[in-house]
Design a protein around this motif. Structure first.
Motif, PDB file in Angstrom:
ATOM      1  N   ALA B 114       0.841  -1.203   0.000  1.00 60.91           N
ATOM      2  CA  ALA B 114       0.000   0.000   0.000  1.00 60.91           C
ATOM      3  C   ALA B 114       0.876   1.253   0.000  1.00 60.91           C
ATOM      4  CB  ALA B 114      -0.922  -0.005   1.217  1.00 60.91           C
ATOM      5  N   PHE B 115       1.987   1.195   0.743  1.00 60.21           N
ATOM      6  CA  PHE B 115       2.912   2.329   0.784  1.00 60.21           C
ATOM      7  C   PHE B 115       3.513   2.576  -0.592  1.00 60.21           C
ATOM      8  CE2 PHE B 115       6.963   4.424   1.446  1.00 60.21           C
ATOM      9  CZ  PHE B 115       6.625   5.422   2.345  1.00 60.21           C
ATOM     10  N   TYR B 116       3.938   1.492  -1.237  1.00 62.55           N
ATOM     11  CA  TYR B 116       4.511   1.637  -2.574  1.00 62.55           C
ATOM     12  C   TYR B 116       3.482   2.230  -3.530  1.00 62.55           C
ATOM     13  CZ  TYR B 116       7.194   0.642  -6.763  1.00 62.55           C
ATOM     14  OH  TYR B 116       7.890   0.792  -7.936  1.00 62.55           O
ATOM     15  N   MET B 117       2.242   1.716  -3.457  1.00 65.24           N
ATOM     16  CA  MET B 117       1.187   2.196  -4.351  1.00 65.24           C
ATOM     17  C   MET B 117       0.915   3.680  -4.134  1.00 65.24           C
ATOM     18  SD  MET B 117      -1.395  -1.009  -3.948  1.00 65.24           S
ATOM     19  CE  MET B 117      -2.866  -0.243  -4.578  1.00 65.24           C
ATOM     20  N   ALA B 118       0.841   4.086  -2.863  1.00 59.78           N
ATOM     21  CA  ALA B 118       0.375   5.448  -2.570  1.00 59.78           C
ATOM     22  C   ALA B 118       1.497   6.483  -2.653  1.00 59.78           C
ATOM     23  CB  ALA B 118      -0.261   5.483  -1.179  1.00 59.78           C
ATOM     24  N   LYS B 119       2.723   6.101  -2.292  1.00 61.32           N
ATOM     25  CA  LYS B 119       3.747   7.127  -2.123  1.00 61.32           C
ATOM     26  C   LYS B 119       4.918   7.033  -3.095  1.00 61.32           C
ATOM     27  CE  LYS B 119       1.727   9.206   1.263  1.00 61.32           C
ATOM     28  NZ  LYS B 119       0.929  10.362   0.847  1.00 61.32           N
ATOM     29  N   ILE B 120       5.130   5.901  -3.736  1.00 60.56           N
ATOM     30  CA  ILE B 120       6.307   5.774  -4.607  1.00 60.56           C
ATOM     31  C   ILE B 120       5.923   5.665  -6.079  1.00 60.56           C
ATOM     32  CG2 ILE B 120       8.398   4.446  -5.119  1.00 60.56           C
ATOM     33  CD1 ILE B 120       8.450   3.602  -2.200  1.00 60.56           C
ATOM     34  N   ALA B 121       4.879   4.856  -6.376  1.00 62.22           N
ATOM     35  CA  ALA B 121       4.533   4.606  -7.774  1.00 62.22           C
ATOM     36  C   ALA B 121       4.087   5.883  -8.482  1.00 62.22           C
ATOM     37  CB  ALA B 121       3.422   3.560  -7.839  1.00 62.22           C
ATOM     38  N   SER B 122       4.382   5.959  -9.791  1.00 57.51           N
ATOM     39  CA  SER B 122       3.903   7.082 -10.605  1.00 57.51           C
ATOM     40  C   SER B 122       2.386   6.956 -10.754  1.00 57.51           C
ATOM     41  CB  SER B 122       4.556   7.029 -11.983  1.00 57.51           C
ATOM     42  OG  SER B 122       4.099   5.886 -12.668  1.00 57.51           O
ATOM     43  N   PRO B 123       1.669   8.060 -11.048  1.00 57.00           N
ATOM     44  CA  PRO B 123       0.204   7.980 -11.143  1.00 57.00           C
ATOM     45  C   PRO B 123      -0.280   6.859 -12.054  1.00 57.00           C
ATOM     46  CG  PRO B 123       0.916  10.251 -11.312  1.00 57.00           C
ATOM     47  CD  PRO B 123       2.163   9.422 -11.248  1.00 57.00           C
ATOM     48  N   ARG B 124       0.425   6.673 -13.180  1.00 57.99           N
ATOM     49  CA  ARG B 124       0.013   5.636 -14.121  1.00 57.99           C
ATOM     50  C   ARG B 124       0.159   4.241 -13.516  1.00 57.99           C
ATOM     51  NH1 ARG B 124      -0.763   4.212 -19.408  1.00 57.99           N
ATOM     52  NH2 ARG B 124       0.405   2.320 -19.851  1.00 57.99           N
ATOM     53  N   LEU B 125       1.350   3.991 -12.935  1.00 59.63           N
ATOM     54  CA  LEU B 125       1.619   2.703 -12.299  1.00 59.63           C
ATOM     55  C   LEU B 125       0.646   2.474 -11.140  1.00 59.63           C
ATOM     56  CD1 LEU B 125       3.464   0.232 -12.131  1.00 59.63           C
ATOM     57  CD2 LEU B 125       4.958   1.522 -10.603  1.00 59.63           C
ATOM     58  N   GLN B 126       0.353   3.576 -10.435  1.00 60.88           N
ATOM     59  CA  GLN B 126      -0.564   3.502  -9.297  1.00 60.88           C
ATOM     60  C   GLN B 126      -1.929   2.946  -9.732  1.00 60.88           C
ATOM     61  OE1 GLN B 126      -0.651   7.293  -7.480  1.00 60.88           O
ATOM     62  NE2 GLN B 126      -1.945   6.676  -5.777  1.00 60.88           N
ATOM     63  N   ARG B 127      -2.459   3.482 -10.856  1.00 60.38           N
ATOM     64  CA  ARG B 127      -3.746   2.997 -11.365  1.00 60.38           C
ATOM     65  C   ARG B 127      -3.679   1.516 -11.704  1.00 60.38           C
ATOM     66  NH1 ARG B 127      -4.666   7.579 -14.131  1.00 60.38           N
ATOM     67  NH2 ARG B 127      -3.943   6.769 -16.119  1.00 60.38           N
ATOM     68  N   LEU B 128      -2.578   1.129 -12.376  1.00 64.23           N
ATOM     69  CA  LEU B 128      -2.426  -0.280 -12.754  1.00 64.23           C
ATOM     70  C   LEU B 128      -2.370  -1.175 -11.518  1.00 64.23           C
ATOM     71  CD1 LEU B 128       0.138  -0.100 -15.691  1.00 64.23           C
ATOM     72  CD2 LEU B 128      -2.263  -0.800 -15.781  1.00 64.23           C
ATOM     73  N   LEU B 129      -1.642  -0.707 -10.488  1.00 61.66           N
ATOM     74  CA  LEU B 129      -1.508  -1.519  -9.270  1.00 61.66           C
ATOM     75  C   LEU B 129      -2.861  -1.676  -8.579  1.00 61.66           C
ATOM     76  CD1 LEU B 129       1.882  -0.252  -7.799  1.00 61.66           C
ATOM     77  CD2 LEU B 129       1.365  -2.530  -8.668  1.00 61.66           C
ATOM     78  N   VAL B 130      -3.656  -0.598  -8.558  1.00 62.07           N
ATOM     79  CA  VAL B 130      -4.982  -0.695  -7.933  1.00 62.07           C
ATOM     80  C   VAL B 130      -5.814  -1.756  -8.659  1.00 62.07           C
ATOM     81  CG1 VAL B 130      -7.155   0.505  -7.477  1.00 62.07           C
ATOM     82  CG2 VAL B 130      -4.990   1.647  -7.042  1.00 62.07           C
TER      83      VAL B 130
END
Lengths: 265, 301
Positions: B114-130
């Motif tokens: 969750a930390f990686y998703m919210a604070k490190i990943a780029s917005p695009r990667l974040q969407r993919l991870l969700v």
């Protein structure tokens, strides 16, 4: 706060490993649906399409599938109507016991399924004297599906400004006309999302279903559970599992597109 | 816009009776509210609350041991039996232990991702991870439990992966139950924690760093306290879902039983006893929910 390169890297690796673990069992099921070994031995001694053929010819499976679709459609329809009414009351009015009502909607899903299951089983059979049937499953499913519609529509209504509805009334529209032409079109995607969740919830439910289905009625989850432990049928369950996962991509796709179009708006 | 410009005309065309009803409803707020609430409340109260109350009363009935008919004289026999019986205590403690372990394991796995998703990943990667995290939620519960049954079997992939390391698959049992339940509820735990992390402003973390705090200090003293409600919200899911589960333990748990199994096996021949057993998870959940109410976790669900 600054994260060093190393800690970012470690977190990235942990994320990848977690995702790998999340997808490992699902991929094993995919491979096993072609596995010649009935005990699903790993690595597979050989590959075959037999199980896929068996699944497509299974009449019990097809009957269970259509029962599940019917139950889910019925439950979703009821949940859409009741959930929308409830969210309109709670979003637009203040009244005594509002807190209690909002808790009441969540309760059927917050309490363990087995409690809901045996409570409804007892109520249908002993208190009301009904025979368990596809209707009792529908009633039970609708009860815990109301919350998904309610949550989605509620979120939309609280963000929607009541100005538009007031303007519509000022321009001479009656309540029904305002609802039909002003409120309802704005609720569209929320109703779709809520309905989709309700459908998925009902389609997948097993515990409440076990206690509210009559002996002759078989939904898809009940079929899966009954066939899972039969050595000759277990590989066919793998096929069903793969199809379910693949089909589940469709609602995800729609949900994502909806979320995307709403962000752009 | 066309839709809205049609409004006044629509109003004029409405038949007189419908118009009168509409005017009446418009002036009577209470009547309108009653009409909105009538159907859903009737349904929830008649179908659900009535059924729950009936179950509560049933727990106070008993079953005649000769005729196996339910006797409607109220007695605390079953409740006492459940509270003092050795079997029930053992199974209740086992269920509670499994629920706690599942919750702890899930939280520990969820925090870094969750930390990686919210604070490190780029917005695009974040969407993919969700999406990647949400996707298994749509796969059927039974399919996932069954998948672990084949992963953990004696000839399964786990054995194949672990054998070179000189280890064996845990096989079917309590460990398998914890793994499978943890797997099933993991997305429910990741999502609230991810949402909670999203709400922690980056500027606050930077300020803490600028004021000289080490990263670990910032995480412990700034981030963690703000995350507590989200972590508890996630734990409500994993905890309550585990307390009521009995299917997973049937599939991967070997001969072990959880509270749900005791309920399920008694429904057919001793409904009052089953109802009394079912009260245990309900009471534990109510206790848990009241205990965490003040942390604001319920608003994070």
């Amino acid at each position: 706060m600054r994260l060093s390169r190393t800690s970012k890297w470690i977190l990235g690796v942990v994320t990848i490993v977690t995702l790998a673990i999340i997808y490992l069992p699902l991929s094993v099921v995919l491979v096993n649906s072609f596995n010649t070994s009935k005990n699903m031995a790993w690595p597979p001694p050989g590959l075959t399409l037999d199980w896929w053929q068996k699944a497509s010819n299974s009449s019990g499976l097809m009957a269970a599938l259509s029962t599940s679709v019917m139950v889910a459609l019925g439950a979703t329809a009821i949940a859409l109507v009741l959930g929308t009414l409830l969210s309109m009351a709670l979003a637009r009015y203040k009244f005594f016991g509002k807190q209690a009502v909002s808790l009441l909607v969540v309760l059927p899903i917050a309490l363990p399924g087995i409690v809901t299951g045996i409570a409804l089983n007892n109520a249908f059979r002993t208190v009301l004297g009904w025979n368990l049937s596809i209707v009792t499953i529908m009633v039970a499913h609708a009860t815990f599906c109301i919350v998904t519609v309610y949550n989605n529509v509620m979120a939309r209504l609280t963000r929607m400004h009541p100005n538009l509805e007031e303007a519509s009334a000022d321009l001479g529209a009656g309540l029904w006309t305002t609802f039909r032409l002003v409120t309802f079109p704005q609720l569209g995607s929320a109703l779709f999302a809520g309905g989709l969740l309700a459908f998925a919830l009902s389609f997948d439910e097993i515990v409440v279903t076990t206690f509210t289905a009559g002996s002759g009625v078989q939904t898809l989850p009940i079929w899966i559970l009954e066939n899972m432990f039969r050595p000759n049928q277990a590989p066919v369950v793998n096929v069903v599992a793969v199809v379910l996962v693949v089909v589940s991509v469709i609602p995800i796709y729609f949900a994502q597109r909806l979320a995307g179009s709403e962000q752009r708006r | 816009m066309d839709k809205y410009s049609a409004l006044p005309k629509q109003g004029v065309e409405t038949p007189a009776l419908a118009r009168r009803i509409s005017t009446l409803l418009y002036s009577k707020v209470k009547l309108r509210l009653t009409l909105l609430l009538a159907a859903p409340l009737t349904w929830l109260v008649l179908v659900y609350i009535a059924a729950l109350l009936a179950l509560l009363v049933t727990a106070l009935y008993s079953v005649d041991s000769y005729t196996s008919q339910i006797q409607t004289q109220l007695t605390f026999k079953n409740v006492l039996k459940v509270l003092t019986g050795q079997v029930y205590q053992t199974v209740a403690l086992r269920t509670l232990g499994i629920a706690l372990l599942v919750t702890i394991v899930d939280t520990l796995i969820a925090l870094p991702i969750a930390f990686y998703m919210a604070k490190i990943a780029s917005p695009r990667l974040q969407r993919l991870l969700v999406i990647a995290v949400l996707m298994p939620l749509w796969a059927s519960y039974l399919v996932k439990a069954y998948a672990w049954r084949s992963v953990l079997s004696n000839e399964g992939i786990m054995q194949w992966l672990l054998r070179p390391l000189g280890l064996d698959t845990p096989g079917y049992g309590i460990t398998a139950t914890i793994i499978t339940l943890g797997y099933l509820w993991l997305p429910y735990v990741i999502l609230p924690i991810y949402a909670g992390l999203e709400r922690v402003p980056n500027s606050l973390l930077e300020a803490s760093g600028d004021l000289g705090a080490k990263t670990s200090t910032t995480l412990r003293l700034v981030m963690l306290p703000m995350l507590v409600p989200a972590i508890i919200a996630g734990s409500i899911f994993s905890f309550s879902l585990t307390m009521g589960d009995y299917i997973t333990v049937n599939i991967v748990g070997g001969a072990n039983q959880m509270l749900g199994n005791l309920v399920a096996t008694n429904v057919g021949n001793n409904l009052p006893l089953a109802a009394a057993i079912a009260l245990i998870p309900v009471l534990i959940m109510f206790g848990y929910l009241t205990a965490v109410r003040k942390t604001g976790a319920l608003e994070n669900l």
